[in-house]
Design an enzyme around this catalytic site. Structure first.
Site, short mmCIF file in Angstrom:
data_model
loop_
_atom_site.label_atom_id
_atom_site.label_comp_id
_atom_site.label_asym_id
_atom_site.label_seq_id
_atom_site.Cartn_x
_atom_site.Cartn_y
_atom_site.Cartn_z
N THR A 186 0.84 -1.20 0.00
CA THR A 186 0.00 0.00 0.00
C THR A 186 0.87 1.24 0.00
O THR A 186 1.84 1.32 0.75
CB THR A 186 -0.84 0.02 1.30
OG1 THR A 186 -1.66 -1.12 1.30
CG2 THR A 186 -1.65 1.29 1.42
N ARG A 214 -13.92 -7.72 -0.01
CA ARG A 214 -13.04 -7.49 1.14
C ARG A 214 -12.44 -6.08 1.07
O ARG A 214 -12.01 -5.61 0.03
CB ARG A 214 -11.92 -8.53 1.13
CG ARG A 214 -10.89 -8.38 2.26
CD ARG A 214 -9.71 -7.54 1.87
NE ARG A 214 -8.67 -7.52 2.91
CZ ARG A 214 -7.63 -6.71 2.88
NH1 ARG A 214 -7.47 -5.85 1.91
NH2 ARG A 214 -6.73 -6.75 3.85
N VAL A 215 -12.44 -5.41 2.20
CA VAL A 215 -11.83 -4.08 2.30
C VAL A 215 -10.83 -4.12 3.44
O VAL A 215 -11.11 -4.67 4.50
CB VAL A 215 -12.90 -3.01 2.56
CG1 VAL A 215 -12.27 -1.66 2.87
CG2 VAL A 215 -13.84 -2.88 1.36
N ASP A 217 -7.45 -1.92 5.57
CA ASP A 217 -7.31 -0.73 6.41
C ASP A 217 -7.18 0.56 5.61
O ASP A 217 -7.49 1.64 6.11
CB ASP A 217 -6.06 -0.87 7.29
CG ASP A 217 -4.80 -0.99 6.43
OD1 ASP A 217 -4.80 -1.83 5.50
OD2 ASP A 217 -3.84 -0.24 6.67
N GLY A 238 0.59 -3.09 4.96
CA GLY A 238 0.63 -4.44 5.51
C GLY A 238 -0.76 -5.02 5.60
O GLY A 238 -1.71 -4.52 4.98
N GLY A 240 -4.16 -5.45 6.33
CA GLY A 240 -5.16 -4.50 6.80
C GLY A 240 -5.99 -4.99 7.97
O GLY A 240 -6.35 -4.22 8.86
N1 GLY Z 1 -3.03 -2.55 3.71
C1 GLY Z 1 -3.74 -2.92 2.57
C2 GLY Z 1 -4.78 -3.91 2.80
O1 GLY Z 1 -4.70 -4.74 3.68
O2 GLY Z 1 -5.73 -3.91 2.05
#
Ligand code: GLY
Length: 324
Positions: A186, A214-215, A217, A238, A240
Site C-alpha cells: 500500500t 473485502r476491504v 485498512d 501491511g 489491513g
Molecule cells: N493494507 C492494505 C490492505 O490490507 O488492504
C-alpha cells in the site's frame, strides 16, 4: 422568567456559542498554521521515489499538501508494474481488480472510496468524495458511478501481467487469499506544505486474491491514515485486518499527542498487534509517521520495509527497523 422563556434564552445562548464567528476564526487559525515557515516535504511507504519526488517538487512550487499527496500517489496508481496499487494491482480471487483509498487534510476533512472497480485514480476520487459530496465514504458501484459522473474514465484494471499472475495463483493457490510478509505494498503518503499544513493519501488494491468485497485498512480513516495537524500524522501498510483491529494510524497520532516520539509511537503500535499473536506472525504490518515538527518515525514487524522521503531537493529511500 417562565420556563419557556428560560429554555428559549438558553437555547439561543448555546446556539450562538456554537456558531460564534470569533470562536471559529480562532479554531481555524490554530488548525491551519501550527508551524508556519515549514520546510515542505513528502514521505511515502516503500521505495516510490518517482511518486515522492512528484509530490515533493509540487510542494516546493507551492502546491498545498493534500493536492501534492494525491498527485504523488497517482504516479503509483498509474504504474502498471506496481501490483499492489491502482491499474495492474492484483485482483480478487475471482479476477476483479477493486481498489481502496482515502485522503485526509490539515483541517480534519476526509474522504474515502472502498472496493471500486474500473477506476485507476482512487485517491483523487476519495478527495472528490470529500469535497463534492455530503459524505465521507462511497463504496463499490456507488463510488464507480460517482467517478464516472465526475468525468473519470472506466478502464479494465487487470493487465496482461496481473491476469497471468492470477491465473497461476488459481492453479496453485487453493482459492485462498494470499497472506504473507510480502504482498502488501500500500502506498501511504504524507505531505507538509509551505503553510505548515499536513495532509495524506493512502491507496491500494488490497490483499492479493482477496474475497470479493473485502476491504482492508487503507480507506478506513484512523486505520490506514490519520492526520491531526496539531499533533502529526501516520500511515500504514501491511495486512489491513491487523491494522484495523488496533486502529493503527489513529493510535500512533494519539500516542504522539500523549508525548511519545513518532518512533516510539510506531513501535508501540506494532507491539499492540504482536500482543494479540500467539506465534511469530506470518504477515507484515509497517507504519510511517511524522509529528508536527517534521520528526519522523517508522517501524515494521518484519524486515524489508522501507520509506521514501523528499525534502530540500533530495529524495532518499530509508531502511526501517523491525522486530524480526
Ligand atoms: N493494507 C492494505 C490492505 O490490507 O488492504
Amino acid at each position: 422568567m417562565n420556563r419557556k422563556v428560560f429554555i428559549e434564552r438558553t437555547t439561543i445562548g448555546i446556539s450562538s456559542l456554537l456558531v460564534s464567528p470569533s470562536l471559529f476564526a480562532k479554531k481555524k487559525a490554530i488548525l491551519q498554521k501550527p508551524y508556519p515557515n515549514a520546510t515542505p516535504f513528502a514521505i511515502a511507504t516503500w521505495n516510490v521515489q518517482k511518486a515522492t519526488t512528484t509530490a515533493g517538487q509540487a510542494l516546493d512550487q507551492g502546491m498545498n499538501a493534500l493536492d501534492a499527496a494525491v498527485q504523488g500517489v497517482a504516479v503509483e496508481e498509474a504504474n502498471l508494474l506496481n501490483s499492489t496499487v491502482g491499474k495492474g494491482g492484483a485482483p480478487d480471487r475471482d479476477g476483479n481488480v477493486s481498489l481502496d483509498a482515502c485522503v485526509m487534510d490539515s483541517n480534519g476533512n476526509c474522504g474515502a472510496v472502498l472496493a471500486v472497480e474500473n477506476i485507476t485514480h482512487v485517491a483523487a476520487l476519495a478527495k472528490e468524495v470529500m469535497e463534492k459530496t455530503p459524505h465521507v465514504i462511497l463504496a463499490g458501484e456507488g463510488a464507480r458511478k460517482f467517478a464516472i459522473s465526475q468525468g473519470y474514465q472506466a478502464e479494465d484494471l487487470l493487465t496482461e501481467e496481473s491476469k497471468k499472475a492470477w491465473q497461476k495463483w488459481l492453479e496453485e493457490g487453493h482459492y485462498q487469499p494470499e497472506i504473507n510478509v510480502e504482498n502488501h505494498d500500500t502506498i501511504g503518503m504524507l505531505c507538509v506544505d509551505k503553510e505548515g499544513a499536513l495532509s495524506g493519501a493512502c491507496t491500494t488494491s488490497g490483499l492479493a486474491y482477496k474475497m470479493k468485497g473485502r476491504v482492508g485498512d487503507s480507506p478506513i480513516i484512523g486505520s490506514g491514515l490519520f492526520v491531526d495537524n496539531s499533533v502529526g500524522a501516520a500511515v500504514a501498510t501491511g495486512l489491513g485486518e491487523e491494522v484495523i483491529k488496533t486502529v493503527g494510524s489513529f493510535l500512533i497520532v494519539e500516542l504522539m499527542r500523549q508525548g511519545k516520539s513518532p518512533q516510539e509511537a510506531c513501535e508501540e503500535a506494532i507491539q499492540r498487534i504482536l500482543e494479540k499473536q500467539k506465534t511469530k506472525p506470518d504477515f507484515q504490518v509497517a507504519y510511517l509517521a511524522t509529528n508536527k515538527n517534521g520528526v519522523l518515525g517508522a517501524y515494521s514487524i518484519h524486515s524489508g520495509f522501507t520509506y521514501t522521503i523528499y525534502k530540500n531537493n533530495k529524495c532518499q529511500n530509508i531502511n526501517v527497523k523491525s522486530i524480526f
